[in-house]
Design a protein around this motif. Structure first.
Motif, PDB file in Angstrom:
ATOM      1  N   LEU A   1       0.825  -1.205   0.000  1.00  0.00           N
ATOM      2  CA  LEU A   1       0.000   0.000   0.000  1.00  0.00           C
ATOM      3  C   LEU A   1       0.862   1.258   0.000  1.00  0.00           C
ATOM      4  O   LEU A   1       1.894   1.317   0.657  1.00  0.00           O
ATOM      5  CB  LEU A   1      -0.907   0.011   1.235  1.00  0.00           C
ATOM      6  CG  LEU A   1      -1.842  -1.179   1.397  1.00  0.00           C
ATOM      7  CD1 LEU A   1      -2.621  -1.056   2.711  1.00  0.00           C
ATOM      8  CD2 LEU A   1      -2.793  -1.312   0.226  1.00  0.00           C
TER       9      LEU A   1
ATOM     10  N   VAL B   1     -12.767  -5.236  -1.760  1.00  0.00           N
ATOM     11  CA  VAL B   1     -12.566  -4.124  -0.830  1.00  0.00           C
ATOM     12  C   VAL B   1     -13.907  -3.627  -0.296  1.00  0.00           C
ATOM     13  O   VAL B   1     -14.059  -3.366   0.912  1.00  0.00           O
ATOM     14  CB  VAL B   1     -11.788  -2.985  -1.507  1.00  0.00           C
ATOM     15  CG1 VAL B   1     -11.824  -1.721  -0.660  1.00  0.00           C
ATOM     16  CG2 VAL B   1     -10.350  -3.410  -1.776  1.00  0.00           C
TER      17      VAL B   1
ATOM     18  N   LEU C   1      -4.420   1.451  -2.180  1.00  0.00           N
ATOM     19  CA  LEU C   1      -4.186   0.235  -2.954  1.00  0.00           C
ATOM     20  C   LEU C   1      -4.244   0.565  -4.440  1.00  0.00           C
ATOM     21  O   LEU C   1      -5.231   1.152  -4.910  1.00  0.00           O
ATOM     22  CB  LEU C   1      -5.241  -0.824  -2.614  1.00  0.00           C
ATOM     23  CG  LEU C   1      -5.242  -2.085  -3.490  1.00  0.00           C
ATOM     24  CD1 LEU C   1      -3.990  -2.929  -3.209  1.00  0.00           C
ATOM     25  CD2 LEU C   1      -6.511  -2.904  -3.252  1.00  0.00           C
TER      26      LEU C   1
ATOM     27  N   THR D   1      -5.832 -11.232   1.363  1.00  0.00           N
ATOM     28  CA  THR D   1      -6.283  -9.904   1.784  1.00  0.00           C
ATOM     29  C   THR D   1      -6.099  -9.619   3.277  1.00  0.00           C
ATOM     30  O   THR D   1      -6.651  -8.651   3.792  1.00  0.00           O
ATOM     31  CB  THR D   1      -7.779  -9.724   1.432  1.00  0.00           C
ATOM     32  OG1 THR D   1      -8.534 -10.776   2.079  1.00  0.00           O
ATOM     33  CG2 THR D   1      -8.002  -9.775  -0.062  1.00  0.00           C
TER      34      THR D   1
ATOM     35  N   VAL E   1      -4.725  -6.085   3.987  1.00  0.00           N
ATOM     36  CA  VAL E   1      -5.704  -5.101   3.531  1.00  0.00           C
ATOM     37  C   VAL E   1      -6.896  -5.081   4.472  1.00  0.00           C
ATOM     38  O   VAL E   1      -7.393  -4.010   4.845  1.00  0.00           O
ATOM     39  CB  VAL E   1      -6.142  -5.402   2.087  1.00  0.00           C
ATOM     40  CG1 VAL E   1      -7.396  -4.614   1.716  1.00  0.00           C
ATOM     41  CG2 VAL E   1      -5.015  -5.073   1.114  1.00  0.00           C
TER      42      VAL E   1
END
Length: 358
Positions: free
Chosen positions: A60, A194, A73, A87, A90
């Motif tokens: 990131l 996301v 991102l 993930t 994240v």
């Protein structure tokens, strides 16, 4: 935590899909290398295999001012189809954030009620076709059509209906089938993943979207269907991409999946897209309907939302197309120019030129 499996794009009505696709593509990109000399119909793609299984994705970017931070991102298309995006990091970042900011986007909204939209659908039939019943062979240069026939047979088979389509639609169909054949998918499901993680952790998701209200949608469709479009360069550049560059595109997709930022920096991002964007935005119907500057307006909305988030939130998670992070003209560079501190995943600055000073 389970990795995220890639998911395909959702379908949309053809006219709105084409305009949103072309106008929403990033235009801040590096220059593509000069194409190699290739005989008509000769495919020179280097063999490349997409990565599969669990992959970390890129690190990131960090944008900060004082004690307020935004983690960004970088997204990319296409991505490996059989990749599973890990993930965990994240998700932890999103869970600790007060807001998730989506990438710049564009929406076309017809000004009509439900029944008006319903009755609009029949007018979309045939929107992909060339005006005046022309065939693809009649509207593109002969050498390009000869290359098209070879690539069409390889990736599309004997579909005759596509010969009625405008060059830009035929090009998009060929490109989509070619990347699928080479183990890639347009979206990778990253944005949806996301959004799902934000929902899971009850974090507000903000959409940075410029919405165009089409006052007379039927008239707009009619104008589009009868108007010429100079999309021959888009068509030719797409043929170049499918003939020669799928190996490089695969390499770029793999670099995203494995988090290789140095390799991403070294690979061109634009492919055929700038030519296809110009085909739409420079067309007469687009200028009449006000489509020519919507990319800039969408970017402006994102910048405003990003600055507001940086001022209001202790931590924000955001998404941007990868070229907006890597280009010296991208949105991340604009934030840096406004005084925000920017750090790439490898510790370099916005353009990867020099290490960030402590």
């Amino acid at each position: 935590m389970n990795p995220t499996v890639v998911r395909p794009l959702r379908s949309r009505p053809v006219l709105w899909a084409m305009l949103a696709l072309a106008l929403g593509l990033p235009v801040h990109a590096q220059n593509a290398p000069a194409p190699a000399t290739t005989a008509p119909g000769q495919v020179t793609n280097l063999e490349a295999v997409t990565v599969s299984g669990e992959q970390p994705g890129p690190g990131l970017w960090r944008v900060s001012k004082g004690d307020h931070v935004m983690w960004i991102l970088g997204t990319l298309s296409p991505l490996p189809d059989r990749m599973q995006w890990k993930t965990d990091d994240v998700e932890q970042t999103i869970a600790s954030s007060q807001e998730v900011l989506g990438p710049p986007s564009i929406a076309l909204k017809p000004k009509t009620n439900f029944f008006g939209k319903l009755f609009l659908l029949p007018s979309l039939i045939g929107a992909r076709k060339n005006p005046d019943g022309q065939k693809l062979q009649q509207v593109v240069p002969a050498p390009d059509y000869a290359r098209w026939l070879t690539l069409k047979q390889q990736y599309l088979g004997n579909d005759r209906s596509i010969e009625d389509w405008r060059p830009i639609f035929a090009a998009v169909e060929l490109y989509d089938k070619a990347i699928k054949r080479h183990g890639m998918t347009p979206s990778g499901g990253v944005k949806d993943a996301v959004r799902d993680l934000a929902k899971k952790h009850n974090v507000k998701f903000v959409t940075a979207r410029y919405t165009m209200l089409v006052e007379q949608p039927r008239d707009a469709v009619k104008t589009f269907k009868s108007s010429p479009m100079d999309d021959r360069e888009c068509f030719g550049r797409t043929l170049d991409t499918v003939e020669r560059d799928l190996g490089r595109i695969t390499e770029r997709a793999n670099a995203w999946a494995t988090g290789d930022i140095d390799l991403l920096r070294s690979l061109p991002m634009n492919d055929q897209r700038e030519a296809c964007i110009a085909a739409v935005t420079e067309a007469g119907f687009a200028k009449q309907l006000g489509f020519s500057d919507v990319k800039q307006k969408a970017d402006g909305i994102w910048m405003e939302a990003a600055e507001q988030a940086l001022n209001s939130n202790a931590q924000t998670f955001a998404m941007l197309p990868m070229e907006e992070l890597l280009s010296p003209r991208g949105l991340i560079a604009r934030l840096k120019a406004k005084g925000y501190q920017v750090e790439a995943p490898d510790g370099s600055d916005a353009e990867g030129v020099a290490p960030v000073q402590p």
